[in-house]
Design an enzyme around this catalytic site. Structure first.
Site, PDB file in Angstrom:
ATOM      1  N   GLY A  31       0.421 -11.501  -8.984  1.00  0.00           N
ATOM      2  CA  GLY A  31      -0.864 -11.238  -9.660  1.00  0.00           C
ATOM      3  C   GLY A  31      -1.130 -12.289 -10.727  1.00  0.00           C
ATOM      4  O   GLY A  31      -0.213 -12.708 -11.427  1.00  0.00           O
ATOM      5  N   ARG A  56       0.140 -13.683  -2.536  1.00  0.00           N
ATOM      6  CA  ARG A  56       1.360 -12.978  -2.182  1.00  0.00           C
ATOM      7  C   ARG A  56       1.700 -13.447  -0.768  1.00  0.00           C
ATOM      8  O   ARG A  56       0.817 -13.542   0.075  1.00  0.00           O
ATOM      9  CB  ARG A  56       1.155 -11.476  -2.287  1.00  0.00           C
ATOM     10  N   ASP A  83       8.886 -10.722 -11.215  1.00  0.00           N
ATOM     11  CA  ASP A  83      10.226 -10.621 -10.617  1.00  0.00           C
ATOM     12  C   ASP A  83      10.247 -11.044  -9.147  1.00  0.00           C
ATOM     13  O   ASP A  83      11.199 -11.681  -8.698  1.00  0.00           O
ATOM     14  CB  ASP A  83      10.730  -9.176 -10.720  1.00  0.00           C
ATOM     15  N   THR A 125       2.843 -12.048 -16.010  1.00  0.00           N
ATOM     16  CA  THR A 125       2.298 -10.780 -15.493  1.00  0.00           C
ATOM     17  C   THR A 125       1.694  -9.994 -16.643  1.00  0.00           C
ATOM     18  O   THR A 125       2.254  -9.967 -17.739  1.00  0.00           O
ATOM     19  CB  THR A 125       3.378  -9.915 -14.795  1.00  0.00           C
ATOM     20  N   ASP A 162       1.697  -6.938 -16.758  1.00  0.00           N
ATOM     21  CA  ASP A 162       2.359  -5.628 -16.810  1.00  0.00           C
ATOM     22  C   ASP A 162       3.512  -5.523 -17.822  1.00  0.00           C
ATOM     23  O   ASP A 162       3.970  -4.418 -18.091  1.00  0.00           O
ATOM     24  CB  ASP A 162       2.898  -5.259 -15.421  1.00  0.00           C
ATOM     25  N   ASP A 192       6.478  -6.091 -17.358  1.00  0.00           N
ATOM     26  CA  ASP A 192       7.578  -5.360 -16.707  1.00  0.00           C
ATOM     27  C   ASP A 192       8.708  -6.283 -16.250  1.00  0.00           C
ATOM     28  O   ASP A 192       9.281  -6.091 -15.184  1.00  0.00           O
ATOM     29  CB  ASP A 192       7.027  -4.539 -15.527  1.00  0.00           C
ATOM     30  N   ARG A 216       1.153  -0.532 -11.980  1.00  0.00           N
ATOM     31  CA  ARG A 216       1.527   0.303 -10.831  1.00  0.00           C
ATOM     32  C   ARG A 216       2.908   0.905 -11.046  1.00  0.00           C
ATOM     33  O   ARG A 216       3.124   2.073 -10.806  1.00  0.00           O
ATOM     34  CB  ARG A 216       1.500  -0.543  -9.549  1.00  0.00           C
TER      35      ARG A 216
HETATM   36  P1  ADP Z   1       5.379 -10.723  -8.837  1.00  0.00           P
HETATM   37  O1  ADP Z   1       5.896 -12.105  -8.804  1.00  0.00           O
HETATM   38  O2  ADP Z   1       4.233 -10.547  -9.772  1.00  0.00           O
HETATM   39  O3  ADP Z   1       6.496  -9.701  -9.021  1.00  0.00           O
HETATM   40  P2  ADP Z   1       5.257 -10.023  -6.030  1.00  0.00           P
HETATM   41  O4  ADP Z   1       6.351  -9.008  -6.086  1.00  0.00           O
HETATM   42  O5  ADP Z   1       4.041  -9.725  -5.227  1.00  0.00           O
HETATM   43  O6  ADP Z   1       4.688 -10.407  -7.461  1.00  0.00           O
HETATM   44  O7  ADP Z   1       5.933 -11.370  -5.510  1.00  0.00           O
HETATM   45  C1  ADP Z   1       5.186 -12.557  -5.422  1.00  0.00           C
HETATM   46  C2  ADP Z   1       5.665 -13.370  -4.265  1.00  0.00           C
HETATM   47  O8  ADP Z   1       7.027 -13.754  -4.484  1.00  0.00           O
HETATM   48  C3  ADP Z   1       5.710 -12.659  -2.917  1.00  0.00           C
HETATM   49  O9  ADP Z   1       4.448 -12.594  -2.300  1.00  0.00           O
HETATM   50  C4  ADP Z   1       6.660 -13.554  -2.161  1.00  0.00           C
HETATM   51  O10 ADP Z   1       6.012 -14.731  -1.736  1.00  0.00           O
HETATM   52  C5  ADP Z   1       7.677 -13.913  -3.243  1.00  0.00           C
HETATM   53  N1  ADP Z   1       8.837 -12.994  -3.135  1.00  0.00           N
HETATM   54  C6  ADP Z   1       8.887 -11.699  -3.466  1.00  0.00           C
HETATM   55  N2  ADP Z   1      10.081 -11.170  -3.182  1.00  0.00           N
HETATM   56  C7  ADP Z   1      10.818 -12.161  -2.636  1.00  0.00           C
HETATM   57  C8  ADP Z   1      12.144 -12.254  -2.093  1.00  0.00           C
HETATM   58  N3  ADP Z   1      12.971 -11.200  -2.069  1.00  0.00           N
HETATM   59  N4  ADP Z   1      12.565 -13.449  -1.627  1.00  0.00           N
HETATM   60  C9  ADP Z   1      11.736 -14.521  -1.655  1.00  0.00           C
HETATM   61  N5  ADP Z   1      10.477 -14.497  -2.115  1.00  0.00           N
HETATM   62  C10 ADP Z   1      10.020 -13.338  -2.607  1.00  0.00           C
HETATM   63  O1  F6P Z   2      -0.462  -8.107 -11.863  1.00  0.00           O
HETATM   64  C1  F6P Z   2       0.049  -6.823 -11.965  1.00  0.00           C
HETATM   65  C2  F6P Z   2      -0.935  -5.858 -11.391  1.00  0.00           C
HETATM   66  O2  F6P Z   2      -2.140  -6.040 -12.071  1.00  0.00           O
HETATM   67  C3  F6P Z   2      -0.519  -4.415 -11.427  1.00  0.00           C
HETATM   68  O3  F6P Z   2      -0.733  -3.796 -12.656  1.00  0.00           O
HETATM   69  C4  F6P Z   2      -1.353  -3.860 -10.337  1.00  0.00           C
HETATM   70  O4  F6P Z   2      -0.797  -2.705  -9.818  1.00  0.00           O
HETATM   71  C5  F6P Z   2      -1.356  -4.939  -9.328  1.00  0.00           C
HETATM   72  O5  F6P Z   2      -1.176  -6.139 -10.037  1.00  0.00           O
HETATM   73  C6  F6P Z   2      -2.616  -4.994  -8.526  1.00  0.00           C
HETATM   74  O6  F6P Z   2      -2.622  -6.132  -7.755  1.00  0.00           O
HETATM   75  P1  F6P Z   2      -3.709  -6.524  -6.666  1.00  0.00           P
HETATM   76  O7  F6P Z   2      -4.856  -5.604  -6.782  1.00  0.00           O
HETATM   77  O8  F6P Z   2      -4.026  -7.927  -6.980  1.00  0.00           O
HETATM   78  O9  F6P Z   2      -2.981  -6.387  -5.375  1.00  0.00           O
END
Ligand code: ADP
Ligand code: F6P
Length: 325
Positions: A15, A76, A107, A129, A131, A133, A175
């Site tokens: 995000g 993503r 993360d 982020t 969040d 978090d 979330r």
């Molecule tokens: P955030 O980085 O905000 O936690 P996401 O969990 O959506 O958001 O992760 C962002 C992107 O990071 C994912 O769409 C993917 O491309 C990559 N990613 C997430 N988990 C993994 C993983 N276990 N191994 C490699 N890449 C990952």
């Molecule tokens: O970036 C974090 C966040 O805004 C969360 O608080 C929310 O649940 C999520 O992203 C929503 O993401 P999207 O609508 O872009 O999938």
């Protein structure tokens, strides 16, 4: 000492968050100041796999420090969770001469950076982020702006809620984490705060609290509900039916993710961006930059991902103790 770093790549993933542009700008300008080349990777890991890679210079990040969103776009990319695509990503980095990579995200994005580090690409993560978090840090890029945006919106809802003597349920983002809700609970003086980490789904308790407040002469009842609990509209209907008090739901949604970053987000994101470059130039890899106990610090990504953080109990109790009923 690891191999010399000549070209640094930067991407934003997951995000978006206000302040990501300030971080990108800092990575670019710090690297250039140290005599290095910079490449921007568009659309996170999805763009890496598609080789959407652009050369960046000091001017390509002009006029962005004040802008929300991310000029590199974000995405993503589920494919990147698979080893085959991670290997492809590392090969593409090598093909484009990227020997150090700054990943700005949460993360999930750090897990991608961790995998690339294991494949020989030096990586540094920056916590981006709204969040808040990410366990290893007390600050994440974008939270300060988002929580101020939410706070201002809630103040506005409160005005009309008081005029009409209503109950208002305001849903804020988060979330899996209730930090925006918690901070707004304190900053907006909410009567109730529902956090995914804490809510016991006892709606009757909430209803009793609203009725009690009304009896004491309260002119509104503000409930801040985190997205992780959700269902604000149906909750409002049930509360109105049970209390006889007009109840409205407002879902703030993605407006919390946009907008011009606050001073804090600009300054911290700039500091973290520059530190990421310094770490890469010192030969570091698989690290994430954080802010703890008044200092910018960095952690091994494996350790950072293993850390956990919970809601501060004192702050959570404050929401209730600052409320008059
Ligand atoms: P955030 O980085 O905000 O936690 P996401 O969990 O959506 O958001 O992760 C962002 C992107 O990071 C994912 O769409 C993917 O491309 C990559 N990613 C997430 N988990 C993994 C993983 N276990 N191994 C490699 N890449 C990952
Ligand atoms: O970036 C974090 C966040 O805004 C969360 O608080 C929310 O649940 C999520 O992203 C929503 O993401 P999207 O609508 O872009 O999938």
């Amino acid at each position: 000492m690891a191999n010399e770093i000549n070209t640094i790549g930067v991407l934003t993933s997951g995000g978006d968050a206000p302040g990501m542009n300030a971080a990108i700008r800092a990575v670019v300008r710090q690297a250039i100041a140290k005599g290095k080349k910079v490449k921007g990777i568009k659309r996170g890991y999805a763009g890496l796999l598609q080789e959407e890679i652009i050369d960046m210079d000091a001017y390509s990040v002009s006029e962005i420090i004040q802008r929300g969103g991310t000029i590199l776009q974000t995405a993503r990319c589920l494919e990147f969770c698979e080893p085959e695509y991670q290997k492809k990503g590392a090969e593409i980095c090598r093909k484009h001469g990227i020997d150090g990579l700054v990943v700005i995200g949460g993360d999930g994005s750090f897990k991608g950076a961790q995998k690339l580090a294991g494949l020989g690409i030096n990586t540094i993560g920056l916590p981006g982020t709204i969040d808040l978090d990410i366990a290893c840090t007390e600050y994440t890029i974008g939270f300060d702006t988002a929580v101020n945006t939410a706070m201002e919106a809630i103040d506005k809802v409160r005005d009309t809620s008081t005029s009409h003597e209503r109950c208002s349920i305001i849903e804020v983002m988060g979330r899996g984490a209730g930090y925006i809700a918690l901070w707004c609970g304190i900053a907006n003086g909410a009567e109730d705060v529902l956090l995914p980490e804490k809510y016991d789904y006892d709606e009757q308790k909430l209803i009793n609290h609203i009725i009690e407040g009304k009896k004491k002469g309260k002119q509104h009842h503000i409930i801040i509900n985190a997205e992780g609990i959700g269902h604000s509209t149906s909750m409002a209907k049930r509360i109105e039916a049970a209390t006889g008090i007009e109840t409205r739901a407002t879902i703030l949604g993605h407006m919390q993710r946009g907008g011009s970053p606050t001073c804090k987000d600009r300054v911290y994101a700039t500091t973290m961006g520059a530190l990421a470059v310094n770490l890469l130039l010192e030969g570091a890899s698989n690290r994430v930059v954080g802010y703890r106990h008044g200092e910018f610090v960095d952690f091994d990504i494996d350790e950072a991902l293993a850390m956990t953080k919970g809601i501060d109990e004192f702050q959570y109790d404050l929401c209730a103790s600052m409320c008059t009923n």
